[in-house]
Design a protein around this motif. Structure first.
Motif, PDB file in Angstrom:
ATOM      1  N   VAL A  61      -4.636  -5.991   1.921  1.00 60.69           N
ATOM      2  CA  VAL A  61      -4.783  -4.586   1.535  1.00 60.69           C
ATOM      3  C   VAL A  61      -6.159  -4.423   0.907  1.00 60.69           C
ATOM      4  CG1 VAL A  61      -3.910  -2.729   0.071  1.00 60.69           C
ATOM      5  CG2 VAL A  61      -2.307  -4.321   1.136  1.00 60.69           C
ATOM      6  N   THR A  62      -6.920  -3.473   1.418  1.00 61.97           N
ATOM      7  CA  THR A  62      -8.233  -3.184   0.839  1.00 61.97           C
ATOM      8  C   THR A  62      -8.081  -2.136  -0.257  1.00 61.97           C
ATOM      9  OG1 THR A  62      -8.733  -1.384   2.368  1.00 61.97           O
ATOM     10  CG2 THR A  62      -9.365  -3.630   3.063  1.00 61.97           C
ATOM     11  N   SER A  63      -9.123  -2.000  -1.069  1.00 60.22           N
ATOM     12  CA  SER A  63      -9.084  -0.995  -2.131  1.00 60.22           C
ATOM     13  C   SER A  63      -8.931   0.408  -1.549  1.00 60.22           C
ATOM     14  CB  SER A  63     -10.323  -1.091  -3.014  1.00 60.22           C
ATOM     15  OG  SER A  63     -11.494  -1.052  -2.247  1.00 60.22           O
ATOM     16  N   GLU A  64      -9.433   0.624  -0.335  1.00 58.90           N
ATOM     17  CA  GLU A  64      -9.299   1.936   0.307  1.00 58.90           C
ATOM     18  C   GLU A  64      -7.855   2.210   0.751  1.00 58.90           C
ATOM     19  OE1 GLU A  64     -13.252   0.597   0.044  1.00 58.90           O
ATOM     20  OE2 GLU A  64     -11.683  -0.384   1.211  1.00 58.90           O
ATOM     21  N   GLU A  65      -7.102   1.171   1.071  1.00 62.08           N
ATOM     22  CA  GLU A  65      -5.705   1.309   1.529  1.00 62.08           C
ATOM     23  C   GLU A  65      -4.699   1.234   0.385  1.00 62.08           C
ATOM     24  OE1 GLU A  65      -6.194  -1.136   5.716  1.00 62.08           O
ATOM     25  OE2 GLU A  65      -5.929  -2.239   3.847  1.00 62.08           O
ATOM     26  N   TYR A  66      -5.152   0.744  -0.763  1.00 62.28           N
ATOM     27  CA  TYR A  66      -4.270   0.404  -1.880  1.00 62.28           C
ATOM     28  C   TYR A  66      -3.302   1.527  -2.265  1.00 62.28           C
ATOM     29  CZ  TYR A  66      -2.895  -0.723  -6.672  1.00 62.28           C
ATOM     30  OH  TYR A  66      -2.175  -0.955  -7.813  1.00 62.28           O
ATOM     31  N   HIS A  67      -3.800   2.725  -2.472  1.00 59.28           N
ATOM     32  CA  HIS A  67      -2.946   3.825  -2.918  1.00 59.28           C
ATOM     33  C   HIS A  67      -1.830   4.107  -1.910  1.00 59.28           C
ATOM     34  CE1 HIS A  67      -1.635   7.521  -4.807  1.00 59.28           C
ATOM     35  NE2 HIS A  67      -1.694   8.088  -3.614  1.00 59.28           N
ATOM     36  N   ASP A  68      -2.184   4.253  -0.640  1.00 57.45           N
ATOM     37  CA  ASP A  68      -1.183   4.565   0.381  1.00 57.45           C
ATOM     38  C   ASP A  68      -0.148   3.454   0.522  1.00 57.45           C
ATOM     39  OD1 ASP A  68      -2.429   6.985   0.887  1.00 57.45           O
ATOM     40  OD2 ASP A  68      -3.569   6.214   2.601  1.00 57.45           O
TER      41      ASP A  68
END
Length: 119
Positions: A61-68
């Motif tokens: 999981v990347t920081s860009e995907e983390y929230h979702d």
């Protein structure tokens, strides 16, 4: 340090009976679908316990995907589809952990480990 949720408690692995999942890379499974979200997995394992499917998988999981991803996982119970094995079932998280707790910082990639059990 790996942190995990097991039986609704947050603690470092090795305490309270929480263990790290194995590193077994099973068959040709590369994608798991939770509800309508497809997840590309790095490692996958499936077994049957007391007549219920139990699947464990590891994914980045990347920081860009983390929230979702975290919003999805906090739902707890999912319609699970594993296309490569022709499996469809409803399951709930019985174990979940991440290698990093700072994925909200830009440019980070962490490894998530999830175990789901058929309900």
């Amino acid at each position: 340090m790996w942190w995990g949720i097991h039986s609704e408690h947050l603690h470092p692995y090795g305490e309270g009976g929480c263990v790290i999942l194995g590193e077994k890379d099973e068959s040709m499974v590369r994608n798991i679908v939770l509800n309508d979200t497809e997840i590309e997995v790095k490692h996958y394992d499936r077994k049957t316990e007391e007549g219920h499917q139990v699947v464990s998988f590891i994914f980045d999981v990347t920081s860009e995907e983390y929230h979702d991803v975290t919003v999805l996982l906090y739902k707890g119970t999912f319609d699970i589809r594993i296309p490569e094995e022709g499996l469809d079932f409803k399951g709930t998280i019985i174990n979940y952990s991440t290698s990093l707790d700072n994925l909200y910082e830009e440019g980070q990639t962490g490894e998530f480990r999830v175990t789901l059990q058929e309900v």
